[in-house]
Design a protein around this motif. Structure first.
Motif, mmCIF file in Angstrom:
data_model
loop_
_atom_site.group_PDB
_atom_site.id
_atom_site.type_symbol
_atom_site.label_atom_id
_atom_site.label_comp_id
_atom_site.label_asym_id
_atom_site.label_seq_id
_atom_site.Cartn_x
_atom_site.Cartn_y
_atom_site.Cartn_z
ATOM 1 N N GLN A 1 28.101 30.369 41.909
ATOM 2 C CA GLN A 1 28.903 30.977 41.240
ATOM 3 C C GLN A 1 30.379 31.138 42.269
ATOM 4 O OE1 GLN A 1 27.675 35.411 40.427
ATOM 5 N NE2 GLN A 1 29.394 35.417 38.869
ATOM 6 N N HIS A 2 31.283 31.065 41.532
ATOM 7 C CA HIS A 2 32.685 31.386 42.228
ATOM 8 C C HIS A 2 33.070 32.640 42.216
ATOM 9 C CE1 HIS A 2 37.144 31.141 42.043
ATOM 10 N NE2 HIS A 2 37.239 30.345 43.116
ATOM 11 N N TYR A 3 33.641 33.262 43.242
ATOM 12 C CA TYR A 3 34.283 34.396 43.243
ATOM 13 C C TYR A 3 35.472 34.638 44.279
ATOM 14 C CZ TYR A 3 31.473 35.730 47.290
ATOM 15 O OH TYR A 3 30.855 35.826 48.548
ATOM 16 N N LEU A 4 36.229 35.752 43.960
ATOM 17 C CA LEU A 4 37.074 36.046 45.186
ATOM 18 C C LEU A 4 36.758 37.032 45.953
ATOM 19 C CD1 LEU A 4 40.427 35.626 42.762
ATOM 20 C CD2 LEU A 4 39.390 33.997 44.290
ATOM 21 N N ASP A 5 36.977 37.343 46.952
ATOM 22 C CA ASP A 5 36.684 38.511 47.889
ATOM 23 C C ASP A 5 37.969 38.948 48.810
ATOM 24 O OD1 ASP A 5 35.567 40.649 49.400
ATOM 25 O OD2 ASP A 5 33.814 39.559 50.079
ATOM 26 N N GLU A 6 38.864 39.410 48.238
ATOM 27 C CA GLU A 6 40.098 39.583 48.842
ATOM 28 C C GLU A 6 40.319 40.869 49.453
ATOM 29 O OE1 GLU A 6 42.538 37.053 49.274
ATOM 30 O OE2 GLU A 6 41.265 35.705 48.672
ATOM 31 N N GLY A 7 41.024 41.325 50.600
ATOM 32 C CA GLY A 7 41.350 42.296 50.991
ATOM 33 C C GLY A 7 40.101 43.180 51.754
ATOM 34 N N SER A 8 40.255 44.392 52.148
ATOM 35 C CA SER A 8 39.326 45.358 52.734
ATOM 36 C C SER A 8 39.695 46.804 52.132
ATOM 37 C CB SER A 8 39.400 45.199 54.229
ATOM 38 O OG SER A 8 40.447 45.549 54.961
ATOM 39 N N GLY A 9 38.596 47.571 52.304
ATOM 40 C CA GLY A 9 38.656 48.842 51.760
ATOM 41 C C GLY A 9 37.643 49.140 50.737
ATOM 42 N N PRO A 10 37.849 50.303 49.890
ATOM 43 C CA PRO A 10 36.921 50.467 48.939
ATOM 44 C C PRO A 10 36.894 49.301 48.123
ATOM 45 C CG PRO A 10 38.079 52.426 49.401
ATOM 46 C CD PRO A 10 38.757 51.231 50.229
ATOM 47 N N PRO A 11 35.452 49.131 47.541
ATOM 48 C CA PRO A 11 35.492 47.929 46.729
ATOM 49 C C PRO A 11 35.748 48.035 45.418
ATOM 50 C CG PRO A 11 33.328 48.640 46.991
ATOM 51 C CD PRO A 11 34.074 49.539 47.883
ATOM 52 N N VAL A 12 36.561 46.796 44.779
ATOM 53 C CA VAL A 12 36.948 47.037 43.316
ATOM 54 C C VAL A 12 36.441 45.765 42.572
ATOM 55 C CG1 VAL A 12 38.838 47.345 41.666
ATOM 56 C CG2 VAL A 12 38.929 48.191 43.717
ATOM 57 N N LEU A 13 35.554 45.783 41.737
ATOM 58 C CA LEU A 13 34.771 44.848 41.045
ATOM 59 C C LEU A 13 35.408 44.461 39.782
ATOM 60 C CD1 LEU A 13 32.257 42.706 40.841
ATOM 61 C CD2 LEU A 13 31.048 44.589 39.560
ATOM 62 N N MET A 14 35.973 43.350 39.488
ATOM 63 C CA MET A 14 36.749 42.882 38.486
ATOM 64 C C MET A 14 35.886 41.853 37.489
ATOM 65 S SD MET A 14 40.330 42.656 40.079
ATOM 66 C CE MET A 14 41.254 43.783 41.285
ATOM 67 N N SER B 1 38.690 34.311 36.608
ATOM 68 C CA SER B 1 39.151 35.216 37.707
ATOM 69 C C SER B 1 40.791 35.233 37.653
ATOM 70 C CB SER B 1 38.604 34.898 39.061
ATOM 71 O OG SER B 1 38.849 33.486 39.363
ATOM 72 N N TYR B 2 41.309 34.174 37.037
ATOM 73 C CA TYR B 2 42.860 34.164 37.220
ATOM 74 C C TYR B 2 43.317 35.033 36.255
ATOM 75 C CZ TYR B 2 47.532 31.805 36.721
ATOM 76 O OH TYR B 2 48.773 31.696 36.989
ATOM 77 N N VAL B 3 42.760 35.546 35.348
ATOM 78 C CA VAL B 3 43.326 36.979 34.599
ATOM 79 C C VAL B 3 43.570 38.175 35.238
ATOM 80 C CG1 VAL B 3 41.283 37.981 33.785
ATOM 81 C CG2 VAL B 3 42.849 38.028 32.396
ATOM 82 N N TRP B 4 42.937 38.097 36.471
ATOM 83 C CA TRP B 4 43.042 39.392 37.551
ATOM 84 C C TRP B 4 43.973 39.191 38.704
ATOM 85 C CZ3 TRP B 4 41.075 43.247 34.823
ATOM 86 C CH2 TRP B 4 39.912 43.260 34.273
ATOM 87 N N ARG B 5 44.662 38.006 38.756
ATOM 88 C CA ARG B 5 45.495 37.705 39.794
ATOM 89 C C ARG B 5 46.460 38.897 39.871
ATOM 90 N NH1 ARG B 5 47.474 35.628 35.281
ATOM 91 N NH2 ARG B 5 49.674 35.117 35.192
ATOM 92 N N CYS C 1 38.916 43.530 46.815
ATOM 93 C CA CYS C 1 38.941 42.952 45.488
ATOM 94 C C CYS C 1 37.667 41.958 45.408
ATOM 95 C CB CYS C 1 40.094 42.539 45.125
ATOM 96 S SG CYS C 1 41.548 43.893 45.018
ATOM 97 N N VAL C 2 36.618 42.278 44.426
ATOM 98 C CA VAL C 2 35.389 41.209 44.332
ATOM 99 C C VAL C 2 35.616 40.848 42.830
ATOM 100 C CG1 VAL C 2 33.219 40.864 44.285
ATOM 101 C CG2 VAL C 2 34.122 42.339 45.979
ATOM 102 N N VAL C 3 35.928 39.455 42.613
ATOM 103 C CA VAL C 3 36.351 38.961 41.290
ATOM 104 C C VAL C 3 35.547 37.578 41.044
ATOM 105 C CG1 VAL C 3 38.161 38.576 39.944
ATOM 106 C CG2 VAL C 3 38.776 39.776 42.048
ATOM 107 N N PRO C 4 34.414 37.979 40.312
ATOM 108 C CA PRO C 4 33.540 36.593 40.068
ATOM 109 C C PRO C 4 34.053 35.944 38.891
ATOM 110 C CG PRO C 4 32.380 38.754 39.223
ATOM 111 C CD PRO C 4 33.824 39.307 39.943
ATOM 112 N N ASP C 5 33.749 34.745 38.904
ATOM 113 C CA ASP C 5 33.791 33.957 37.674
ATOM 114 C C ASP C 5 32.413 33.920 36.823
ATOM 115 O OD1 ASP C 5 36.552 33.203 37.915
ATOM 116 O OD2 ASP C 5 36.239 31.131 38.463
ATOM 117 N N LEU C 6 32.233 34.563 35.679
ATOM 118 C CA LEU C 6 30.907 34.552 35.121
ATOM 119 C C LEU C 6 30.238 33.066 35.377
ATOM 120 C CD1 LEU C 6 31.816 36.911 32.028
ATOM 121 C CD2 LEU C 6 30.559 37.527 34.404
ATOM 122 N N LEU C 7 29.061 32.953 35.221
ATOM 123 C CA LEU C 7 28.389 31.714 35.201
ATOM 124 C C LEU C 7 28.649 30.895 34.054
ATOM 125 C CD1 LEU C 7 24.677 32.517 36.963
ATOM 126 C CD2 LEU C 7 26.918 31.422 38.031
ATOM 127 N N GLY C 8 28.988 29.688 34.222
ATOM 128 C CA GLY C 8 29.366 28.999 32.891
ATOM 129 C C GLY C 8 30.636 28.888 32.706
#
Length: 311
Positions: free
Chosen positions: A27-40, A48-52, A64-71
């Motif tokens: 699974q591909h995901y982004l994990d950007e920044g620090s602080g309280p977690p925001v799951l998109m 994940s591009y839609v959340w850029r 910011c935790v931003v996964p690409d759903l499996l598949g």
């Protein structure tokens, strides 16, 4: 195990790719920044591009935790057949990813904000209801986690698209669904390079199986695979009655139409509902100048457990 090809440079997406190994696929995901977690959590046929824009607008103060759903997106394409109800499979995978981040990458166990769009709504909010003690805030954008009200049913052409043979042709065997969404999901045309990035993971037939499956699972009648999931999620929604909720709605969405925004307000009277009259399905594309600051202000005025703990 098959995975999507390594990415080229895409506009407005300067983020570091990260990977988590599930049993079925990587699974591909982004994990950007620090602080309280925001799951998109994205929908169909996005990634994940839609959340850029939201990642760029929050990552100086939030994780910011931003996964690409499996598949989907840059995540692997499982070699085994996709399950009958794809959303249930994705809920379990999302839980595995969050547990991995908490156990191995110092993500907090509590204080999560969940942000969801389209099919990401049932997936992310089911996870939120099952983990209500972890979730402090919810943001939903053009999605439904309850059965469609009669006046808010999808249009006839989308109901036709849900037929297995039609969705297989439009979303799997051809790129029509991915390419069409990038054009019809916005009211202002995307720049050509942004539209190419939106559709990049879905150019090849082998990478589009999940797109067709998600369309087939959209619950309109009791015979649909997703009906039982939404019935369960509806029964779990009281777990979020005390959670601050922000709804951002593109009022010119051709599928998820304005009555659904009203349904959110009825379901959660305490929710703040923002309606964007000139925005389409991809509300973060059409109304990002207003919506990204509104989400940031919502997060700033509803402190999370993670902020309290870190303080």
């Amino acid at each position: 195990m098959r995975t999507a090809t390594d990415r080229p440079h895409w506009p407005e997406y300067p983020f570091t790719s990260r990977w988590f190994e599930h049993a079925e696929a990587r699974q591909h995901y982004l994990d950007e920044g620090s602080g309280p977690p925001v799951l998109m959590v994205h929908g169909n046929p996005a990634w994940s591009y839609v959340w850029r824009h939201l990642v760029t607008g929050l990552s100086d103060a939030y994780r910011c935790v931003v996964p690409d759903l499996l598949g989907m997106g840059l995540s692997g394409r499982p070699s085994t057949p996709l399950p009958r109800l794809l959303a249930g499979y994705q809920i379990a995978a999302l839980d595995d990813l969050v547990r991995h981040l908490v156990d191995e990458h110092r993500a907090p166990d509590r204080g999560w904000t969940v942000v969801a769009h389209d099919w990401g709504g049932p997936i992310a909010l089911a996870w939120a209801c099952l983990n209500a003690e972890k979730v402090d805030r919810v943001v939903v954008l053009n999605t439904a986690v309850f059965r469609f009200p009669e006046q808010g049913l999808p249009p006839w052409w989308f109901r036709l698209l849900r037929l297995r043979a039609v969705s297989a042709l439009a979303a799997h065997h051809t790129p029509a669904w991915a390419y069409g969404a990038a054009r019809l999901g916005v009211t202002g045309p995307m720049p050509a390079e942004v539209r190419r990035a939106f559709t990049a993971p879905y150019r090849h037939r082998r990478d589009r199986a999940a797109l067709a499956r998600f369309i087939q699972d959209v619950p309109v009648t009791r015979a649909d695979p997703g009906w039982s999931l939404l019935a369960v999620v509806e029964r779990m929604l009281p777990a979020l009655e005390q959670v601050p909720i922000l709804v951002g709605w593109g009022m010119r969405d051709p599928v998820l139409r304005p009555p659904l925004a009203d349904a959110w307000q009825r379901r959660f009277p305490h929710a703040r509902v923002l309606r964007y009259p000139e925005a389409g399905h991809y509300v973060l594309e059409d109304a990002r100048a207003e919506l990204v600051p509104a989400i940031r202000e919502f997060l700033a005025t509803t402190p999370s457990d993670a902020e309290t703990t870190s303080g």
